[in-house]
Write an enzyme that holds these catalytic residues in place. Structure first.
Site, PDB file in Angstrom:
ATOM      1  N   CYS A   1       0.687  -1.095  -0.208  1.00 26.30           N
ATOM      2  CA  CYS A   1       0.353   0.376  -0.071  1.00 26.30           C
ATOM      3  C   CYS A   1       1.137   1.146   0.680  1.00 26.30           C
ATOM      4  O   CYS A   1       1.549   1.650   0.800  1.00 26.30           O
ATOM      5  CB  CYS A   1      -1.176   0.062   1.484  1.00 26.30           C
ATOM      6  SG  CYS A   1      -1.670   1.626   1.287  1.00 26.30           S
TER       7      CYS A   1
ATOM      8  N   CYS B   1      -4.935   0.454   8.416  1.00 21.76           N
ATOM      9  CA  CYS B   1      -3.910  -0.755   8.476  1.00 21.76           C
ATOM     10  C   CYS B   1      -2.670  -0.942   9.340  1.00 21.76           C
ATOM     11  O   CYS B   1      -1.793  -1.241   8.366  1.00 21.76           O
ATOM     12  CB  CYS B   1      -3.823  -1.436   6.957  1.00 21.76           C
ATOM     13  SG  CYS B   1      -5.321  -1.601   6.003  1.00 21.76           S
TER      14      CYS B   1
ATOM     15  N   CYS C   1      -7.897   1.939  -2.618  1.00 19.15           N
ATOM     16  CA  CYS C   1      -7.246   1.345  -1.484  1.00 19.15           C
ATOM     17  C   CYS C   1      -7.476  -0.229  -1.790  1.00 19.15           C
ATOM     18  O   CYS C   1      -8.473  -0.853  -2.395  1.00 19.15           O
ATOM     19  CB  CYS C   1      -8.414   1.743  -0.700  1.00 19.15           C
ATOM     20  SG  CYS C   1      -8.449   0.728   1.011  1.00 19.15           S
TER      21      CYS C   1
ATOM     22  N   GLN D   1     -21.811  -7.343   8.498  1.00 20.04           N
ATOM     23  CA  GLN D   1     -20.585  -7.597   8.668  1.00 20.04           C
ATOM     24  C   GLN D   1     -19.617  -7.056   7.505  1.00 20.04           C
ATOM     25  O   GLN D   1     -20.074  -7.661   6.570  1.00 20.04           O
ATOM     26  CB  GLN D   1     -20.335  -9.686   9.179  1.00 20.04           C
ATOM     27  CG  GLN D   1     -20.517  -9.369  10.421  1.00 20.04           C
ATOM     28  CD  GLN D   1     -20.183  -9.075  11.518  1.00 20.04           C
ATOM     29  OE1 GLN D   1     -19.016  -8.591  11.376  1.00 20.04           O
ATOM     30  NE2 GLN D   1     -19.952 -10.149  13.220  1.00 20.04           N
TER      31      GLN D   1
ATOM     32  N   GLU E   1     -33.278  -6.912  18.015  1.00 16.46           N
ATOM     33  CA  GLU E   1     -32.755  -5.738  17.649  1.00 16.46           C
ATOM     34  C   GLU E   1     -33.425  -5.142  18.283  1.00 16.46           C
ATOM     35  O   GLU E   1     -34.258  -4.583  17.842  1.00 16.46           O
ATOM     36  CB  GLU E   1     -32.005  -6.522  16.140  1.00 16.46           C
ATOM     37  CG  GLU E   1     -31.538  -5.575  16.009  1.00 16.46           C
ATOM     38  CD  GLU E   1     -29.940  -4.292  15.709  1.00 16.46           C
ATOM     39  OE1 GLU E   1     -29.609  -3.494  15.895  1.00 16.46           O
ATOM     40  OE2 GLU E   1     -29.669  -5.888  16.875  1.00 16.46           O
TER      41      GLU E   1
ATOM     42  N   ASN F   1     -24.781 -11.514  19.984  1.00  8.04           N
ATOM     43  CA  ASN F   1     -23.782 -10.848  18.862  1.00  8.04           C
ATOM     44  C   ASN F   1     -23.717  -9.525  18.766  1.00  8.04           C
ATOM     45  O   ASN F   1     -24.029  -9.044  18.170  1.00  8.04           O
ATOM     46  CB  ASN F   1     -23.864 -11.387  17.502  1.00  8.04           C
ATOM     47  CG  ASN F   1     -23.310 -10.589  16.198  1.00  8.04           C
ATOM     48  OD1 ASN F   1     -21.807 -10.817  17.025  1.00  8.04           O
ATOM     49  ND2 ASN F   1     -23.483 -10.824  15.334  1.00  8.04           N
TER      50      ASN F   1
ATOM     51  N   CYS G   1     -16.928  -9.286  18.453  1.00 10.21           N
ATOM     52  CA  CYS G   1     -15.487  -9.041  18.005  1.00 10.21           C
ATOM     53  C   CYS G   1     -14.851  -8.427  19.270  1.00 10.21           C
ATOM     54  O   CYS G   1     -13.763  -7.201  18.579  1.00 10.21           O
ATOM     55  CB  CYS G   1     -16.780  -7.299  17.174  1.00 10.21           C
ATOM     56  SG  CYS G   1     -16.908  -6.429  17.791  1.00 10.21           S
TER      57      CYS G   1
END
Length: 375
Positions: free
Chosen positions: A3, A14, A87, A211, A261, A306, A333
């Protein structure tokens, strides 16, 4: 992944880019194992790797520069635009679409929002690509001042991007670091992006969460389905269900499935998916913890959670600990909050875990854990 933006210091998102991908994956799994070390008998399944590049199904681009020379990417510390149209993280259909979106900014006269001076109209361009290559694009505007120009020039954009099936304007009038506002104006006949994941069609509305990595999300849902089918519960709750990914993968003719939700948009998406698939699943908008505490539907046999990075928290963990649920599938996560939540549910013993690399080139990842109530 190479990159030139990272090498030049223009973008450091990143943060793990200098590390070989195999080393990244190994470090993530070891870090997760360390956090869950108190459960020494936990069985670890092989980690799920990702493509190290071209894996992102969404582009969240800050708009900078000028009307005649807009940038799509990020802002530098001074608030100037840094163009990242090339990107290497984005799936190819996204990357290919960005020049046409930049040209549309100029054609429609959408003045990029100048953060230091607090003037301009267009704040973000948010684009999502489906597994079929279809696109949803959202223009986040400060006001409705430019709405008529967006409508006027939309046919040309649709001609330039034949795969664009959902286009909207989102209104975010406030001067703060918030990606989008509450009001959405749909400009196309179609209002949802169809995400074909495994053998399930999920409908994604503009303000629904999905996701970032479609391939790894598919693996996550397959893992969840396998554990659910192994347990074979008669009654399943999917808390923090989003657009219904876990719930719709876990349906069965003799199984009651309920998804909860907080986002009404996500619930509408899940309901549409269930209706079109003809499966037995019920969805409702609400807070997961409140629903669990007040529900009169009867105790679930298995619960899927989740949650966002903050985890499920003490109240829901306490309810699950005291509930009659025999099994829990926890998709996290953030393994730090996961470990905290697991410690608050000692009667539910973690049996199996799997790291899924949803976010290559960073230190983030997803981990799925199957818990079983001890006799």
């Amino acid at each position: 992944m190479d990159c030139h933006h990272f090498d030049a210091g223009r973008c450091r998102s990143c943060s793990w880019l200098p590390r070989a991908y195999d080393d990244q994956l190994a470090a993530k799994e070891q870090g997760c194992r360390d956090l869950l070390a108190p459960w020494s008998d936990l069985e670890w399944l092989p980690p799920v790797a990702s493509r190290p590049e071209r894996f992102r199904n969404k582009a969240k681009m800050v708009v900078g520069g000028t009307v005649d020379a807009p940038t799509l990417g990020i802002l530098d510390p001074a608030g100037a635009g840094v163009d990242l149209q090339d990107c290497g993280l984005h799936e190819p259909p996204l990357r290919d679409a960005l020049p046409a979106l930049a040209a549309f900014v100029t054609r429609a006269g959408l003045a990029p929002y100048d953060v230091p001076r607090r003037r301009g109209e267009l704040k973000h361009v948010l684009a999502t690509v489906s597994p079929d290559g279809e696109l949803m694009v959202r223009f986040v505007l400060r006001s409705t001042e430019a709405l008529s120009r967006v409508r006027k020039h939309l046919p040309t954009l649709l001609a330039d991007l034949p795969t664009l099936v959902v286009a909207t304007v989102n209104l975010q009038p406030e001067h703060k670091a918030v990606l989008e506002g509450p009001d959405e104006i749909v400009l196309t006949e179609r209002q949802t992006l169809r995400m074909r994941v495994n053998d399930v069609d999920l409908h994604l509305r503009p303000q629904s969460f999905f996701q970032t990595n479609t391939e790894v999300a598919a693996a996550l849902y397959r893992q969840g389905r396998a554990w659910v089918d192994e347990v074979a519960p008669a009654r399943l709750w999917d808390l923090y269900c989003g657009v219904g990914g876990f719930a719709l993968h876990a349906t069965a003719p003799d199984r009651e499935v309920v998804g909860i939700e907080v986002s009404a948009e996500a619930v509408a998406s899940a309901e549409q998916s269930a209706r079109e698939a003809g499966v037995r699943a019920t969805f409702a908008a609400g807070d997961a913890t409140t629903y669990a505490a007040r529900s009169r539907r009867g105790q679930p046999d298995l619960v899927v959670v989740n949650p966002p990075r903050r985890g499920i928290g003490a109240d829901l963990a306490g309810w699950l600990e005291a509930s009659g649920a025999g099994h829990l599938v926890y998709s996290s996560c953030n393994a730090t909050t996961l470990a905290r939540d697991l410690a608050a549910m000692p009667s539910l013993r973690p049996r199996r875990a799997r790291v899924l690399d949803m976010f290559p080139q960073t230190g983030h990842y997803e981990v799925a854990v199957l818990l079983e109530r001890e006799a």
